[in-house]
Design an enzyme around this catalytic site. Structure first.
Site, PDB file in Angstrom:
ATOM      1  N   GLU A  81       0.800  -0.960  -0.012  1.00 26.68           N
ATOM      2  CA  GLU A  81      -0.094   0.028  -0.166  1.00 26.68           C
ATOM      3  C   GLU A  81       0.891   1.225   0.002  1.00 26.68           C
ATOM      4  O   GLU A  81       1.464   1.604   1.042  1.00 26.68           O
ATOM      5  CB  GLU A  81      -0.822   0.060   1.009  1.00 26.68           C
ATOM      6  CG  GLU A  81      -1.898  -1.123   1.319  1.00 26.68           C
ATOM      7  CD  GLU A  81      -2.859  -1.325  -0.098  1.00 26.68           C
ATOM      8  OE1 GLU A  81      -3.298  -0.177  -0.243  1.00 26.68           O
ATOM      9  OE2 GLU A  81      -3.300  -2.573  -0.005  1.00 26.68           O
TER      10      GLU A  81
ATOM     11  N   CYS B 111      -1.639   9.153   2.285  1.00 25.59           N
ATOM     12  CA  CYS B 111      -1.583   8.896   0.893  1.00 25.59           C
ATOM     13  C   CYS B 111      -2.514   9.198  -0.015  1.00 25.59           C
ATOM     14  O   CYS B 111      -2.269   9.278  -1.363  1.00 25.59           O
ATOM     15  CB  CYS B 111      -1.411   7.266   0.927  1.00 25.59           C
ATOM     16  SG  CYS B 111      -2.531   6.223   1.714  1.00 25.59           S
TER      17      CYS B 111
END
Length: 486
Positions: free
Chosen positions: A254, A288
């Site tokens: 991720e 993110c």
């Protein structure tokens, strides 16, 4: 809270709290005022090895535990998080620089993911598959991978550690967790303490606080873990994937993003402004999924820009302990300098600062920039700080081209008065997640979370968690006798 840092500033291996045996300490600082929170003697390669060996031994017995019995641990862990919510929030504020609002937002999600872990223990199902051979019974079992190595980041450390650790354990695996060295408590030992108190057997969750300067690639090269779950930058993620592939391991990555929030000509401008400010400035932009780029149709650009600048100008920067603070500190001085450098570079390239925040220690005030040249490298990179790029466009075709012009593909959002127009727009974007009439920052326990391109490999949450932390085993049974050619 101070006792929490003192008590948990250790390694946690085989159910025991103990100092590392390295020759130097990781110093845990409060990013707002530089207060020393804790000093942790680092773990060495030998302790990483011990943690994995212990995990491998403990996992054999854990995998045989009835999944209904396993659930009890996670039910107790959820109750402990609820009981200790204020204490955990204080740790997030002190160690991570989370604002009060962000800390409780993170804890809300953490509780939802722990609830899902309770259910995921019962998710694995076997199958009977037909065979072309008479009398052959093909059984397919879904079984734990064994041991999972988890490497978590500094920005949302408690949640992002938990969302790999909890389901991996619930599915019958053991875990060795390496938290980020800037957040060893919130991202590591705090979670270990909760699981210890919840009755998780010793050895199933081990936490090693260390640094690659000490252990190199030992954490991901070790022969015991079959899966490495990594959350962090694409640069480090590429290295993790390379080492995993070389050692025949599965990696779940991720990684970073360069998400865009797009405002079409029929959008509700006031609502789009609210969504864009949240998407860019949540946790100082250290997310993110944050909207690095805010694209606005030229026909509504003036109205949007005026309202966006006004709202950003009113965001309070300061002490994260103050409930009125929206922008707290970035994680460290290197990050503060990097974000300030982005603003300087943009201005040097000809951009205009509609809001030009100042930097004081690790407090970086928000900035809003427009006129960044289309070919600028700044528009291609992830900016992990409170800097927004406003980009006008003419029509959907140009918007799609700009949004896709990045090596990342994590999240994004589009605002429009026509929902199906928004869905059709979303389908054209090369990204793992996209949201219509909402923020770019979202995570839910049962949706497939992950990115395309340089934003990652694999998915987490819900059914995709089974793919991440279990494997399939075919066992055939021949009823009667086979015939063989010789």
């Amino acid at each position: 809270m101070s006792s929490c840092f003192t008590d948990l500033a250790q390694q946690f291996i085989d159910g025991e709290w103990r100092p590392g045996t390295g020759s130097w300490d990781i110093i845990d600082f409060n990013p707002y005022d530089d207060e020393k929170l804790a000093s942790i003697t680092i773990a060495t390669v030998d302790e990483v090895d011990e943690a994995y060996r212990v995990a491998a031994r403990a996992q054999k017995e854990w995998a045989e535990v009835n999944p209904y019995a396993r659930r009890a641990v996670f039910e107790k862990a959820l109750r402990l998080i609820e009981e200790r919510e204020q204490e955990i929030a204080e740790v997030l504020v002190a160690e991570v620089g989370s604002t009060v609002g962000k800390a409780f937002f993170e804890l809300h999600l953490a509780k939802e993911f722990m609830r899902e872990a309770i259910h995921v223990a019962l998710r694995p199902e076997g199958r009977i598959i037909p065979s072309p051979i008479d009398g052959k019974e093909n059984r397919v079992y879904r079984v734990p991978v064994g041991v999972v190595g988890v490497i978590s980041p500094f920005n949302v450390p408690f949640l992002l550690s938990l969302k790999s650790v909890a389901p991996a354990l619930a599915l019958g695996n053991a875990v060795v967790l390496k938290p980020h060295q800037n957040t060893p408590i919130a991202g590591g030992t705090l979670l270990a303490k909760i699981f210890q108190d919840a009755g998780l057997p010793a050895g199933l969750l081990n936490v090693v606080v260390t640094d690659i300067a000490e252990i190199g690639d030992a954490f991901i090269e070790h022969p015991v873990p079959k899966v490495i779950s990594f959350t962090g930058s694409d640069k480090v993620g590429r290295h993790v994937a390379t080492v995993c592939a070389r050692n025949f391991k599965r990696s779940v990555l991720e990684l970073g993003g360069n998400s865009a929030l797009v405002v079409l000509d029929d959008a509700d401008i006031d609502y789009a402004v609210d969504a864009a400010v949240f998407s860019r400035y949540l946790h100082q932009g250290q997310v993110c999924m944050a909207a690095n780029r805010i694209l606005v149709d030229a026909s509504v650009a003036d109205e949007f820009t005026e309202k966006f600048v006004a709202k950003v100008s009113g965001l309070r920067t300061g002490d994260p302990r103050d409930p009125q603070t929206v922008i707290g500190p970035v994680i460290n001085s290197s990050q503060a300098e990097a974000v300030s450098g982005v603003v300087r570079q943009a201005l040097a390239e000809g951009a205009t600062a509609l809001v030009h925040g100042t930097t004081r220690d690790n407090l970086v005030e928000p900035s809003v920039l427009t006129g960044v040249p289309a070919g600028s490298a700044l528009l291609q990179q992830e900016v992990f700080g409170p800097v927004a790029f406003l980009i006008p466009f003419d029509g959907e075709e140009e918007a799609v081209r700009i949004v896709n012009d990045t090596r990342y593909g994590l999240s994004g959002a589009v605002h429009t008065g026509d929902i199906e127009r928004g869905v059709n727009f979303a389908k054209r974007i090369d990204t793992g997640m996209f949201h219509v009439n909402d923020a770019t920052v979202h995570d839910e326990p049962i949706v497939p979370f992950g990115g395309e391109k340089h934003s990652g490999v694999g998915r987490l949450n819900g059914e995709t968690t089974l793919e991440a932390f279990t494997t399939l085993k075919w066992i055939s049974v021949q009823h009667g006798r086979s015939t063989f050619p010789f």
